[in-house]
Design an enzyme around this catalytic site. Structure first.
Site, PDB file in Angstrom:
ATOM      1  N   ASP A 244       4.466  -3.218  20.710  1.00 56.63           N
ATOM      2  CA  ASP A 244       4.459  -4.673  20.889  1.00 56.63           C
ATOM      3  C   ASP A 244       5.469  -5.397  19.998  1.00 56.63           C
ATOM      4  O   ASP A 244       5.303  -6.573  19.690  1.00 56.63           O
ATOM      5  CB  ASP A 244       3.052  -5.244  20.644  1.00 56.63           C
ATOM      6  CG  ASP A 244       2.039  -4.731  21.643  1.00 56.63           C
ATOM      7  OD1 ASP A 244       2.432  -4.441  22.787  1.00 56.63           O
ATOM      8  OD2 ASP A 244       0.853  -4.596  21.282  1.00 56.63           O
ATOM      9  N   GLU A 245       6.533  -4.697  19.606  1.00 56.18           N
ATOM     10  CA  GLU A 245       7.535  -5.323  18.745  1.00 56.18           C
ATOM     11  C   GLU A 245       8.936  -5.258  19.334  1.00 56.18           C
ATOM     12  O   GLU A 245       9.926  -5.477  18.632  1.00 56.18           O
ATOM     13  CB  GLU A 245       7.513  -4.677  17.352  1.00 56.18           C
ATOM     14  CG  GLU A 245       6.216  -4.942  16.586  1.00 56.18           C
ATOM     15  CD  GLU A 245       6.256  -4.430  15.159  1.00 56.18           C
ATOM     16  OE1 GLU A 245       7.363  -4.117  14.670  1.00 56.18           O
ATOM     17  OE2 GLU A 245       5.183  -4.351  14.535  1.00 56.18           O
TER      18      GLU A 245
END
Length: 299
Positions: A244-245
Protein backbone atom coordinates in the site's frame (compact mmCIF):
# COMPACT_ATOMS: atom_id res chain seq x y z
CA UNK A 1 -17.59 -9.18 -26.06
CA UNK A 2 -21.09 -7.94 -26.85
CA UNK A 3 -21.57 -6.60 -30.38
CA UNK A 4 -22.62 -3.10 -29.28
CA UNK A 5 -19.45 -2.73 -27.19
CA UNK A 6 -17.32 -4.02 -30.07
CA UNK A 7 -18.97 -1.46 -32.34
CA UNK A 8 -18.01 1.38 -29.97
CA UNK A 9 -14.41 0.16 -29.89
CA UNK A 10 -14.22 -0.26 -33.67
CA UNK A 11 -15.58 3.27 -34.18
CA UNK A 12 -13.05 4.67 -31.71
CA UNK A 13 -10.22 2.91 -33.52
CA UNK A 14 -11.33 4.26 -36.87
CA UNK A 15 -11.71 7.82 -35.55
CA UNK A 16 -8.23 7.75 -33.98
CA UNK A 17 -6.17 5.82 -36.50
CA UNK A 18 -3.97 8.88 -37.14
CA UNK A 19 -3.65 10.03 -33.51
CA UNK A 20 -0.74 9.34 -31.15
CA UNK A 21 0.65 10.46 -27.80
CA UNK A 22 4.24 11.19 -26.88
CA UNK A 23 5.30 10.92 -23.22
CA UNK A 24 8.67 12.34 -22.23
CA UNK A 25 10.70 12.85 -19.08
CA UNK A 26 14.28 14.10 -18.96
CA UNK A 27 16.55 16.53 -17.12
CA UNK A 28 15.11 20.02 -17.43
CA UNK A 29 17.02 22.30 -19.81
CA UNK A 30 16.31 24.95 -22.45
CA UNK A 31 15.05 23.93 -25.86
CA UNK A 32 13.13 20.73 -25.13
CA UNK A 33 9.68 21.96 -26.17
CA UNK A 34 11.05 23.77 -29.21
CA UNK A 35 12.95 20.69 -30.42
CA UNK A 36 9.99 18.33 -29.97
CA UNK A 37 7.51 20.75 -31.55
CA UNK A 38 9.79 21.39 -34.52
CA UNK A 39 10.30 17.65 -35.01
CA UNK A 40 6.54 17.02 -35.07
CA UNK A 41 5.96 19.98 -37.38
CA UNK A 42 8.57 18.67 -39.82
CA UNK A 43 6.65 15.39 -39.91
CA UNK A 44 3.38 17.20 -40.67
CA UNK A 45 1.94 16.41 -37.23
CA UNK A 46 -0.73 18.66 -35.72
CA UNK A 47 -0.49 18.99 -31.92
CA UNK A 48 -3.94 18.56 -30.33
CA UNK A 49 -3.00 18.71 -26.65
CA UNK A 50 0.20 19.49 -24.77
CA UNK A 51 0.88 19.46 -21.01
CA UNK A 52 4.22 19.95 -19.31
CA UNK A 53 5.70 20.17 -15.83
CA UNK A 54 9.13 20.74 -14.28
CA UNK A 55 10.08 19.78 -10.74
CA UNK A 56 12.60 22.63 -10.83
CA UNK A 57 13.76 24.73 -13.82
CA UNK A 58 17.29 24.60 -12.40
CA UNK A 59 18.45 21.01 -12.33
CA UNK A 60 15.00 19.43 -12.03
CA UNK A 61 13.16 16.81 -14.05
CA UNK A 62 10.97 17.80 -17.00
CA UNK A 63 7.80 15.98 -18.07
CA UNK A 64 5.60 16.49 -21.11
CA UNK A 65 2.65 14.71 -22.71
CA UNK A 66 1.76 15.64 -26.28
CA UNK A 67 -1.18 14.31 -28.26
CA UNK A 68 -1.02 14.82 -32.00
CA UNK A 69 -2.54 13.81 -35.33
CA UNK A 70 -0.51 12.89 -38.38
CA UNK A 71 -1.76 11.79 -41.82
CA UNK A 72 -1.03 8.14 -42.67
CA UNK A 73 0.38 7.55 -39.19
CA UNK A 74 0.39 3.75 -39.49
CA UNK A 75 2.72 3.86 -42.48
CA UNK A 76 4.99 6.48 -40.92
CA UNK A 77 5.25 5.46 -37.25
CA UNK A 78 8.44 3.39 -37.61
CA UNK A 79 10.30 6.20 -39.37
CA UNK A 80 8.81 8.70 -36.88
CA UNK A 81 10.21 6.81 -33.89
CA UNK A 82 13.56 6.20 -35.59
CA UNK A 83 13.88 9.88 -36.43
CA UNK A 84 13.17 10.90 -32.84
CA UNK A 85 16.18 8.97 -31.52
CA UNK A 86 18.47 11.93 -32.20
CA UNK A 87 16.38 14.20 -29.95
CA UNK A 88 16.18 11.51 -27.27
CA UNK A 89 19.95 11.25 -27.20
CA UNK A 90 20.44 15.02 -27.25
CA UNK A 91 18.25 15.63 -24.18
CA UNK A 92 18.81 12.26 -22.43
CA UNK A 93 15.10 11.51 -22.66
CA UNK A 94 12.92 8.64 -21.68
CA UNK A 95 10.33 8.92 -24.44
CA UNK A 96 7.49 6.68 -25.55
CA UNK A 97 5.11 6.93 -28.48
CA UNK A 98 1.60 5.58 -27.81
CA UNK A 99 -0.87 4.98 -30.63
CA UNK A 100 -4.45 5.79 -29.71
CA UNK A 101 -6.11 3.20 -31.97
CA UNK A 102 -4.19 0.40 -30.23
CA UNK A 103 -6.80 -0.38 -27.58
CA UNK A 104 -5.18 -1.57 -24.36
CA UNK A 105 -5.99 -5.04 -23.04
CA UNK A 106 -6.96 -5.18 -19.37
CA UNK A 107 -7.25 -7.99 -16.83
CA UNK A 108 -9.43 -7.32 -13.79
CA UNK A 109 -8.85 -9.18 -10.52
CA UNK A 110 -11.70 -9.24 -8.00
CA UNK A 111 -12.67 -11.06 -4.80
CA UNK A 112 -16.11 -11.10 -3.12
CA UNK A 113 -17.13 -7.44 -3.24
CA UNK A 114 -18.06 -6.51 -6.82
CA UNK A 115 -18.73 -2.75 -6.54
CA UNK A 116 -15.50 -1.62 -8.20
CA UNK A 117 -15.78 -4.28 -10.90
CA UNK A 118 -19.37 -3.21 -11.61
CA UNK A 119 -18.30 0.42 -11.98
CA UNK A 120 -15.62 -0.51 -14.50
CA UNK A 121 -18.03 -2.72 -16.45
CA UNK A 122 -20.63 0.06 -16.55
CA UNK A 123 -18.07 2.60 -17.78
CA UNK A 124 -16.92 0.06 -20.37
CA UNK A 125 -20.44 -0.66 -21.61
CA UNK A 126 -21.21 3.04 -21.92
CA UNK A 127 -18.10 3.64 -24.04
CA UNK A 128 -16.41 5.85 -21.45
CA UNK A 129 -13.75 3.25 -20.62
CA UNK A 130 -12.11 2.56 -23.96
CA UNK A 131 -10.44 -0.76 -23.27
CA UNK A 132 -10.48 -4.41 -24.20
CA UNK A 133 -11.44 -6.10 -20.92
CA UNK A 134 -9.83 -9.38 -21.90
CA UNK A 135 -10.61 -11.43 -18.80
CA UNK A 136 -11.62 -11.33 -15.16
CA UNK A 137 -9.79 -13.44 -12.57
CA UNK A 138 -11.29 -14.09 -9.14
CA UNK A 139 -10.75 -16.21 -6.06
CA UNK A 140 -14.55 -16.37 -5.69
CA UNK A 141 -17.41 -17.30 -8.00
CA UNK A 142 -19.49 -14.28 -6.93
CA UNK A 143 -19.19 -12.22 -10.13
CA UNK A 144 -19.17 -14.96 -12.77
CA UNK A 145 -22.74 -14.46 -14.01
CA UNK A 146 -22.34 -10.68 -14.36
CA UNK A 147 -19.04 -10.95 -16.21
CA UNK A 148 -19.91 -13.81 -18.55
CA UNK A 149 -23.21 -12.13 -19.50
CA UNK A 150 -21.05 -9.47 -21.20
CA UNK A 151 -19.02 -12.02 -23.11
CA UNK A 152 -15.91 -11.63 -20.95
CA UNK A 153 -13.99 -14.80 -19.94
CA UNK A 154 -14.12 -15.44 -16.18
CA UNK A 155 -11.49 -17.53 -14.41
CA UNK A 156 -12.08 -18.81 -10.90
CA UNK A 157 -8.75 -19.52 -9.21
CA UNK A 158 -9.01 -20.20 -5.46
CA UNK A 159 -6.18 -18.45 -3.60
CA UNK A 160 -4.65 -18.34 -0.16
CA UNK A 161 -1.18 -17.77 1.30
CA UNK A 162 -0.34 -21.50 1.25
CA UNK A 163 -0.75 -21.90 -2.53
CA UNK A 164 0.12 -18.35 -3.61
CA UNK A 165 3.03 -19.36 -5.86
CA UNK A 166 0.98 -21.90 -7.83
CA UNK A 167 -1.96 -19.50 -8.10
CA UNK A 168 0.17 -16.68 -9.43
CA UNK A 169 1.79 -18.95 -11.99
CA UNK A 170 -1.66 -19.72 -13.40
CA UNK A 171 -2.50 -16.02 -13.39
CA UNK A 172 0.72 -15.07 -15.16
CA UNK A 173 0.09 -17.72 -17.83
CA UNK A 174 -3.40 -16.31 -18.46
CA UNK A 175 -2.18 -12.71 -18.61
CA UNK A 176 0.47 -13.68 -21.15
CA UNK A 177 -2.02 -15.79 -23.10
CA UNK A 178 -4.34 -12.79 -23.46
CA UNK A 179 -1.41 -10.39 -24.08
CA UNK A 180 -2.66 -8.07 -21.33
CA UNK A 181 -1.25 -4.54 -21.09
CA UNK A 182 -2.09 -3.91 -17.44
CA UNK A 183 -3.95 -5.35 -14.45
CA UNK A 184 -6.63 -3.75 -12.28
CA UNK A 185 -7.14 -4.99 -8.73
CA UNK A 186 -10.82 -4.17 -8.23
CA UNK A 187 -10.85 -5.12 -4.53
CA UNK A 188 -8.80 -8.28 -5.00
CA UNK A 189 -8.08 -9.20 -1.39
CA UNK A 190 -4.87 -11.15 -1.80
CA UNK A 191 -1.28 -10.02 -1.27
CA UNK A 192 0.84 -10.37 -4.40
CA UNK A 193 4.33 -11.84 -4.27
CA UNK A 194 7.46 -9.84 -5.23
CA UNK A 195 7.86 -12.02 -8.31
CA UNK A 196 4.36 -11.19 -9.57
CA UNK A 197 4.76 -7.47 -8.87
CA UNK A 198 8.15 -7.32 -10.62
CA UNK A 199 6.78 -9.21 -13.63
CA UNK A 200 4.21 -6.44 -14.14
CA UNK A 201 6.10 -3.44 -12.76
CA UNK A 202 4.00 -0.24 -12.91
CA UNK A 203 1.29 -2.25 -14.68
CA UNK A 204 -0.86 -3.17 -11.64
CA UNK A 205 -3.39 -0.61 -10.42
CA UNK A 206 -4.94 -1.13 -7.00
CA UNK A 207 -7.79 0.56 -5.12
CA UNK A 208 -7.21 0.97 -1.40
CA UNK A 209 -10.20 1.40 0.89
CA UNK A 210 -8.84 4.40 2.77
CA UNK A 211 -7.17 7.72 2.20
CA UNK A 212 -3.56 6.55 2.39
CA UNK A 213 -1.51 6.61 4.51
CA UNK A 214 -4.34 6.53 7.07
CA UNK A 215 -5.96 3.25 8.25
CA UNK A 216 -3.69 0.84 6.41
CA UNK A 217 -4.63 -2.84 6.71
CA UNK A 218 -7.79 -4.68 7.67
CA UNK A 219 -11.18 -3.26 8.76
CA UNK A 220 -10.43 0.37 7.88
CA UNK A 221 -14.04 1.54 8.24
CA UNK A 222 -14.42 0.05 11.71
CA UNK A 223 -11.22 1.76 12.81
CA UNK A 224 -12.25 5.02 11.14
CA UNK A 225 -15.60 4.87 12.96
CA UNK A 226 -13.92 4.17 16.31
CA UNK A 227 -11.58 7.09 15.69
CA UNK A 228 -14.51 9.41 15.00
CA UNK A 229 -13.27 10.65 11.63
CA UNK A 230 -15.14 13.34 9.68
CA UNK A 231 -13.67 12.43 6.29
CA UNK A 232 -13.17 9.06 4.63
CA UNK A 233 -11.60 8.40 1.30
CA UNK A 234 -10.01 6.01 -1.17
CA UNK A 235 -6.65 5.79 -2.92
CA UNK A 236 -5.71 4.26 -6.25
CA UNK A 237 -2.04 3.45 -6.69
CA UNK A 238 0.41 1.26 -8.53
CA UNK A 239 1.35 -1.89 -6.68
CA UNK A 240 4.90 -2.26 -5.38
CA UNK A 241 6.48 -4.68 -2.93
CA UNK A 242 5.95 -2.14 -0.15
CA UNK A 243 2.36 -2.91 0.82
CA UNK A 244 0.00 0.00 0.00
CA UNK A 245 2.93 2.37 -0.54
CA UNK A 246 3.21 2.40 -4.34
CA UNK A 247 2.98 5.58 -6.48
CA UNK A 248 -0.41 7.22 -5.89
CA UNK A 249 -2.50 7.92 -9.00
CA UNK A 250 -5.73 9.35 -7.58
CA UNK A 251 -7.46 10.00 -4.25
CA UNK A 252 -10.80 11.39 -3.16
CA UNK A 253 -12.81 11.91 0.02
CA UNK A 254 -16.37 12.15 1.30
CA UNK A 255 -17.67 13.74 4.49
CA UNK A 256 -19.18 11.67 7.29
CA UNK A 257 -20.35 12.54 10.79
CA UNK A 258 -21.36 11.04 14.14
CA UNK A 259 -24.59 9.62 12.69
CA UNK A 260 -22.69 7.31 10.31
CA UNK A 261 -21.84 3.94 11.82
CA UNK A 262 -19.22 1.58 10.36
CA UNK A 263 -21.68 0.07 7.87
CA UNK A 264 -22.83 3.49 6.64
CA UNK A 265 -19.21 4.58 6.31
CA UNK A 266 -18.47 1.47 4.29
CA UNK A 267 -21.25 2.28 1.79
CA UNK A 268 -20.06 5.86 1.46
CA UNK A 269 -16.48 4.63 1.12
CA UNK A 270 -17.39 2.12 -1.58
CA UNK A 271 -18.91 4.90 -3.65
CA UNK A 272 -15.64 6.82 -3.41
CA UNK A 273 -13.63 3.68 -4.22
CA UNK A 274 -15.60 3.13 -7.42
CA UNK A 275 -15.06 6.61 -8.80
CA UNK A 276 -11.40 6.85 -7.77
CA UNK A 277 -10.51 3.53 -9.41
CA UNK A 278 -12.44 4.35 -12.59
CA UNK A 279 -10.58 7.66 -12.97
CA UNK A 280 -7.20 6.00 -12.42
CA UNK A 281 -7.96 3.33 -15.02
CA UNK A 282 -9.13 5.94 -17.55
CA UNK A 283 -5.93 7.93 -17.08
CA UNK A 284 -3.89 4.78 -17.63
CA UNK A 285 -5.83 4.05 -20.82
CA UNK A 286 -5.30 7.62 -22.02
CA UNK A 287 -1.54 7.54 -21.31
CA UNK A 288 -1.81 10.41 -18.83
CA UNK A 289 0.47 8.95 -16.13
CA UNK A 290 4.24 9.11 -15.87
CA UNK A 291 5.81 7.33 -12.90
CA UNK A 292 8.69 9.25 -11.32
CA UNK A 293 10.29 7.53 -8.34
CA UNK A 294 7.48 6.74 -5.93
CA UNK A 295 5.24 9.48 -7.32
CA UNK A 296 3.17 10.01 -10.43
CA UNK A 297 2.82 12.93 -12.80
CA UNK A 298 -0.78 12.89 -14.07
CA UNK A 299 -1.60 15.12 -17.03
Amino acid sequence: MKSYIKEKIDTFRMDNENRARLLINCPDQPGIVAAVSQFLSEHNANIIESNQYSTNPKGGEFFIRIEFEMPNLKEKKDSLEAGFETIKDQFEMEATFKYVDQIKKVAIFVSKEPHCLLELLWEWQSGDLMADISLVISNHETSREIVESLGIPYYYIPANKDIRKEVEQKQIELIKQYDVDFIVLARYMQILTPNFVETFKNRIINIHHSFLPAFIGAKPYERAYNRGVKLIGATSHYVTNDLDEGPIIEQDISRVDHRDNAEAMKKIGQSVERSVLARAVKWQLEDRIIVYGNKTIVF
